[in-house]
Enzyme design. Structure first.
Site, PDB file in Angstrom:
ATOM      1  N   GLU A   1       6.667   6.418   7.960  1.00 17.46           N
ATOM      2  CA  GLU A   1       6.682   6.309   9.418  1.00 17.46           C
ATOM      3  C   GLU A   1       6.782   7.677  10.069  1.00 17.46           C
ATOM      4  OE1 GLU A   1       9.429   3.249  10.648  1.00 17.46           O
ATOM      5  OE2 GLU A   1       8.256   1.732   9.592  1.00 17.46           O
TER       6      GLU A   1
ATOM      7  N   GLY B   1      12.519   8.003   3.275  1.00 14.92           N
ATOM      8  CA  GLY B   1      11.191   7.462   3.533  1.00 14.92           C
ATOM      9  C   GLY B   1      10.312   8.492   4.196  1.00 14.92           C
TER      10      GLY B   1
ATOM     11  N   GLY C   1       0.823  -1.197   0.000  1.00 15.67           N
ATOM     12  CA  GLY C   1       0.000   0.000   0.000  1.00 15.67           C
ATOM     13  C   GLY C   1       0.856   1.244   0.000  1.00 15.67           C
ATOM     14  N   THR C   2       2.155   1.010  -0.016  1.00 13.37           N
ATOM     15  CA  THR C   2       3.143   2.068   0.115  1.00 13.37           C
ATOM     16  C   THR C   2       3.358   2.836  -1.185  1.00 13.37           C
ATOM     17  OG1 THR C   2       4.563   0.142  -0.118  1.00 13.37           O
ATOM     18  CG2 THR C   2       4.455   1.144   2.039  1.00 13.37           C
TER      19      THR C   2
END
Lengths: 733, 216, 315
Positions: free
Chosen positions: A696, A693, A473-474
């Site tokens: 997170e 990234g 889903g990233t």
């Protein structure tokens, strides 16, 4: 390809495809239900039997007897697997859990047996016919009770040191003119991804193929080989689509082991999914923490001492929740202390969940910062800005590769209308609702790690990328396609991406916020090789060749890209590896969260009204997908703040609310329109992609921004998550 | 509040009417059958029964274990795996399908309850080559991430727009009497039976607003 | 799920008669029963599907009220124009419950008969006097935040989870039934639910195989209708506390409370105190409450929720 000095200009910097808010390339499949998840490979496996796991009814003790007679006699039953016929099983390298109990029981709902039958209905019912006798023994389930006897844990993979000390924290805290010393707690949380852990296992001789749902194919092959005691080469794992993971599907869990064993014993392919009510106690979770934070400062708000201690529990040998990680790097202060302690608990294994350590750590730290700002009579935004540090606070002289925390806070404050916040809690009311605003910083490390890919070019000019990277889903399918398209000078319609197959080159996998930056860098490396191969095949100088519009040009010569593969497909494979830049620079992502809540003046119901995140997280490869990662994390943060808790029954020793009715996650009605601002950040120290990234980062700090908004609305400070109305009622004096 | 037998006449009338057709009804009601479990070492009768319904415009006749849910018939028997099993207990909405135009959780429905029903699954809403406007809007607004809740969200969203048009009120409707209008708050309340752990809610609401012809 | 035989009833009479088969149970919407059957909390061996026997109409009664068929779906009941106009508390309560999908399937009688959501009732490994009489109660010393503060016993502290029933309690609804022999009767909702005492597995005053055919709402009483459901998340969650209130211009009113007891909680002597205030009313209503440490907050929460309702609707 080795990346060991900051990146210069490269084809990615053209930004013809990279950096565009492209729709997900797999969107038409996912929105029509045609993307196939683990349990759905009906074409590849046409005659599966159905497996069903029976979980332990006790938390700790021994199985004394299993009477299988009724279950075996039940219609359709083909096989029953227990420790007695499973053969020897080892633990994998990442999780300490044993995936089949017997005779010892380590935790509630640990798998005791797998029943295999012709149909799902038959397997499920036969499972209930197993008569399992247990001998219970006393277990430990209460972290609060074990806190004082908790031990210093050994160093853990991906975790910070158990203790860090810079300067003289105790002395500086003692003499600080303004200080705070509070203890916070965060509860056990469930990943609660929508797709249950599921596997179809099929043996052909001694070769095992599993369609499964895990985030790290390389770890999965490694761990399954160790657990089953078979060669890695005999295992192929396939996970084309993964219905969410959030760290909860890192590598092999009970479904993969149970399906593999069941298929071997039954002599038939077996499909198996963990039933939802089993998932909470059977698999892994984010463990509860107790955190003590002490901050000392000058009257002008300069932090002089900052200390963060955290206690968590786990199965014997399990990891510590590294909740102190962010405190080491977020704010200035000459005197510093962080400390982790670990107790042994007989609950299911605690392990990684989205931003492990940083998410729960920031839930405490960023309330503490709010409390400290109030003691200093400072605006919470100004207090944070005052204590920004452009160097690693633990290693003066070590620069951040990029760090715009201050800009995140300032931009957010302006966009959100922070200046309309009334610093005096409980002073804004609309009808029966109290209104408040809260802020929190966000920080999350930006690791990159080795990742490989293979790219193929055919005569039609189609580029096919193969890597064992996963997309849970990233947005991985899309950003990898964008990377290949940019590198090879083609449109997205000329790129095919194949992921999630362990027979493909080994990637970084999805975890630790390293997936996007690492996997695209691996594709970059492979594409550099393919560009060379294309140039060579066409007799062009590789350094001078221009790849654009589906053509390759050098000087006055120009070819269609596919011409290079006219006679034979061109294949290139490479991996990106990394040098020492991450030691030289502190590579981190930053952000700021702003939240407005309404709290009912009578009932203390809490509703989030507005949310804004500002993120500084490297080059944004696809702003649409990146924004989705952030809003998804913000949603999870609302859950962490207001409702999510796996409640431990300390008498019985289990998570009581083990389904999606009992474990509440946010629903549509809880989440307002969410705004995200992505600040420009090109970080050449990361990789040729210059990306980091973000998935997170988006979670870190959200819950405390909500908590601080609730405080601003009500004047009631709750330090134990989740912040629920009963806690506001209790503290309302 | 003592009203024993207060309005027994209507009930008695219903009972009489019921008795009159009971005999015929019994004759046509499908009851139980026996089926040996294939490949089972012990041949024991299992309870099975037949049902006929229509899925995405196609007639379906099945003989199955009575315990089979509509969800498992779709996924395991008809291989229509677009309808997802997220919890199997009515707590997540991933299994949402339309039955006679109304959305339900297919996990909490026996297949046998659907004799003669018309069932629409995500595969009947649209295909990759011929997307429904809601599917296109989900793609445009990135109303999904992992994709597992997505078919349920889309089936539900399509139904919600119809429910609003039909004037069905919701928990957040200020006035119970219609007409109802699409709004962000109305949509979110009505969609709350569809969990999305990836947290695409804000984008899903944008997608639906576009389909509903509402901006913002 | 235990194997069962299945029978699709075509008429009420057929359904009523079939009920005497051993292990038989009625299946209406199935949203609660099938959930419980999957976990083998319910283990019928014969299901009588009553989904097509009619009983799906809402009709006026001669004395100006409404007769709601037992199989009227929750969505249809909430959306009925007469209910919305004259019994808004009922619409509001229904719409506060479950989800759109569940309300489309769940029926009026099924909603009345839904079983507790106590997590220990739901876990068949744990003792539970309601599920397995005499086995004990794990909830009293366990996780009880959601559970009952009043009307409970040493054997059981489960709550009744229905929102609809709270509104029906405030409306003095009457439940009509038929027994297998065809005899009908009416049960006022105030006498429909049993308190657990030593027999928490007996939840209603229905006799064995007695089938609910309809619910009668007496003629409308007017007033302002409010239903405030208090929960952690904004939707799709069971109530911590819910308050259904009908408030009249003269300051009097009716108030039923959900989420606090094994049945919707209402008390006539407490209602006399509504004109005086929330505090007086709530303390009388909850007189004799026996909360656990974890759910004692519900006492204050009931009072505050009512205070909020009274303040808003009397200004």
């Amino acid at each position: 390809m080795k990346f060991d000095k900051p990146a210069g200009i490269n084809p990615i910097d053209q930004l013809k495809v990279i950096g565009k808010p492209t729709d997900r390339i797999e969107g038409p499949l996912k929105t029509t239900g045609t993307a196939k998840y683990a349990y759905e490979h009906n074409q590849e496996v046409t005659n599966p039997a159905y497996g069903y796991i029976v979980g332990s009814a006790i938390a700790k003790g021994m199985i004394t007897r299993i009477d299988q007679s009724a279950a075996k006699a039940a219609p359709g039953v083909l096989a029953i697997v227990t420790a007695a016929n499973a053969g020897p099983l080892q633990a994998g390298k990442f999780y300490v859990s044993r995936f089949l109990a017997g005779p010892q029981i380590d935790h509630y709902h640990q798998a005791v047996a797998v029943v295999v039958a012709e149909t799902f209905e038959q397997a499920r019912y036969a499972g209930s016919l197993l008569k399992i006798d247990y001998k219970k023994s006393k277990g430990s389930f209460d972290l609060d009770a074990l806190k004082d006897s908790a031990q210093t844990p050994p160093p853990a993979q991906f975790g910070p040191p158990a203790q860090t000390m810079i300067g003289d924290f105790e002395g500086a805290f003692k003499t600080a003119q303004v200080k705070m010393d509070e203890t916070y707690s965060t509860p056990d949380q469930a990943h609660a991804m929508m797709e249950p852990h599921a596997t179809i296992a099929k043996w052909e001789g001694d070769k095992l193929t599993c369609w499964c749902s895990i985030q790290q194919m390389n770890w999965g092959v490694r761990d399954l080989a160790i657990i089953l005691g078979i060669p890695k080469e005999n295992i192929r794992l396939i996970a084309s689509y993964i219905g969410g993971g959030f760290g909860g599907k890192g590598t092999v869990l009970a479904d993969l082991v149970a399906a593999s064993l069941a298929a071997r014993v039954a002599g038939r392919p077996v499909k198996l999914a963990l039933q939802r009510p089993l998932m909470f106690n059977n698999t892994i979770h984010r463990p509860k923490t107790i955190q003590r934070i002490r901050i000392g400062a000058d009257p002008d708000g300069k932090i002089t001492a900052i200390g963060h201690e955290s206690w968590s529990g786990n199965l014997q040998g399990g990891r510590t929740e590294p909740a102190t990680a962010s405190t080491r790097i977020l704010y200035a202060g000459a005197n510093r202390l962080t400390r982790l302690k670990l107790a042994v608990l007989d609950l299911a294994e605690g392990n990684a969940m989205r931003a492990p350590g940083e998410a729960p750590g920031m839930m405490a730290l960023e309330i503490a910062m709010d409390e400290m700002a109030e003691k200093l009579s400072m605006d919470p935004v100004a207090f944070r800005i005052k204590n920004d540090s452009q160097e690693d606070p633990e290693k003066p002289g070590r620069k951040f590769s990029t760090r715009k925390l201050v800009e995140c806070l300032q931009t957010g404050a302006e966009k959100f209308g922070w200046n309309s916040r009334n610093a005096k809690p409980g002073s804004i009311k609309e009808g029966q609702w109290l209104i408040g605003m809260g802020v929190a910083s966000a920080v999350r490390g930006a690791p990159v790690t080795k990742s490989a890919a293979r790219v193929r070019l055919n005569s039609s000019g189609i580029i096919t990328v193969e890597t064992d990277m996963t997309d849970l889903g990233t947005g991985t399918y899309t950003i990898i396609a964008q990377t290949a398209a940019e590198m090879m000078g083609v449109g997205l319609d000329k790129v095919v991406v194949k992921l999630g197959d362990s027979s493909f080159p080994e990637s970084a996998g999805s975890g630790g916020q390293w997936g996007a930056a690492s996997s695209t860098s691996g594709v970059y490396a492979a594409c550099v090789k393919l560009r060379e191969a294309v140039a060579n095949r066409l007799g062009l100088d590789a350094d001078k060749a221009q790849f654009a519009d589906g053509r390759v040009r050098a000087g006055d010569r120009s070819f269609a890209l596919g011409d290079a593969a006219k006679n034979a497909e061109l294949v290139a494979q490479d991996e990106m590896t990394y040098g020492e830049l991450s030691k030289e620079y502190a590579q981190t992502t930053f952000g700021a969260h702003f939240v407005e809540v309404a709290v009912h003046a009578y009932t203390f119901e809490i509703r989030v009204r507005r949310m804004l995140a500002v993120c500084h997280a490297g080059r944004i490869l696809n702003p649409k997908a990146a924004r989705s990662q952030v809003i998804g994390a913000m949603t999870m943060g609302v859950g962490a703040a207001l409702m999510e808790e796996m409640v431990v029954d300390k008498n019985i020793g289990f998570f009581v609310n083990h389904d999606l009715a009992g474990y509440e996650v946010p629903v549509h009605a809880d989440i307002p329109y969410q705004e995200v601002i992505l600040l420009e950040d090109i970080d050449p120290t990361m990789s040729p992609m210059k990306a980091k990234g973000i998935g997170e980062l988006g979670l870190c700090g959200v819950a405390s921004a909500v908590a601080n908004a609730v405080y601003n609305a009500t004047g009631i400070r709750v330090r134990d998550y989740p912040i629920t109305l009963d806690k506001l009622l209790k503290n309302n004096v | 509040m003592e009203n024993e037998n207060g309005s027994g006449s209507i009930t008695r009338r219903e009972m009489l009417a019921g008795t009159a057709v009971a005999v015929t009804a019994l004759a046509i009601t499908s009851v139980t059958g026996l089926e040996a479990a294939p490949a089972s070492p012990i041949v024991t009768p299992v309870e099975s029964a037949g049902v006929s319904f229509n899925v995405n415009g196609k007639a379906v006749n099945l003989e199955m274990d009575t315990r089979t849910t509509l969800l498992d018939v779709l996924r395991e028997h008809l291989h229509l795996t677009g309808t997802k099993k997220g919890c199997d207990h009515g707590q997540c909405g991933a299994c949402t399908v339309l039955v006679n135009g109304r959305r339900i959780n297919s996990c909490l429905s026996l297949a046998l309850q659907h004799q003669d029903d018309s069932i629409t699954t995500i595969e009947g809403i649209g295909t990759p080559e011929n997307l429904h406007p809601m599917q296109s809007a989900f793609i445009k607004h990135d109303g999904f991430q992992c994709g597992y809740c997505t078919p349920g969200q889309i089936c539900s969203a399509v139904a919600v727009l119809e429910e609003i048009k039909a004037g069905v009120p919701s928990h957040v409707s200020t006035e119970l009497m219609g007409p109802m209008a699409f709004s962000n708050a109305e949509f979110r309340e009505r969609m709350s039976g569809n969990l999305c752990r990836c947290g695409a809610y804000s984008n899903i609401a944008q997608a639906a607003a576009e389909v509903a012809g509402v901006t913002g | 799920m235990k194997p069962f035989t299945y029978e699709r009833a075509e008429t009420l009479a057929q359904a009523a008669a079939a009920a005497s088969k051993p292990g038989a149970k009625f299946l209406a919407g199935g949203t609660n029963l099938l959930d419980l059957m999957k976990l083998q909390i319910e283990t019928p061996t014969h299901l009588i599907d009553i989904g097509r026997i009619g009983l799906d109409k809402i009709e006026p009664t001669p004395d100006g009220g409404l007769r709601i068929g037992a199989l009227v779906r929750n969505t249809d009941l909430a959306a009925d124009a007469r209910v919305r106009t004259d019994y808004a508390i009922l619409s509001r309560a229904l719409l506060a419950g479950a989800s759109g999908q569940l309300r489309n399937k769940a029926t009026t009688s099924g909603n009345l008969l839904q079983r507790t959501r106590c997590p220990y009732f739901y876990d068949t490994n744990q003792p539970c006097n309601k599920r397995s009489p005499g086995s004990g109660c794990s909830a009293i010393a366990g996780f009880s935040r959601q559970l009952a503060v009043i009307g409970s016993s040493d054997a059981c502290i489960a709550t009744h989870p229905s929102d609809m029933a709270v509104a029906m309690m405030a409306l003095d609804a009457v439940i009509e039934t038929v027994k297998p022999d065809g005899k009908t009767r009416q049960i006022p909702i105030s006498q429909f639910y049993r308190l657990p005492g030593k027999t928490p597995h007996l939840e209603t005053t229905l006799e064995k195989n007695e089938l609910i055919t309809s619910v009668i709402l007496p003629a409308p009483v007017g007033g302002i209708h409010v239903y405030h459901k208090v929960r952690d998340r904004a939707s799709y969650a069971f109530a911590l506390v819910s308050v259904g209130a009908i408030l009249f211009k003269d300051g009097s009113g009716r108030i039923a409370v959900g989420g606090v007891a094994p049945r919707p909680w209402r008390n006539a002597s407490a209602e006399k105190l509504i004109p005086i205030g929330a505090k007086e009313f709530a303390s009388r209503l909850l007189e004799g409450a026996r909360p656990t440490q974890e759910n004692a907050f519900k006492l204050a929460l009931v009072e505050r929720t009512i205070e909020g309702i009274l303040t808003e609707n009397r200004s």
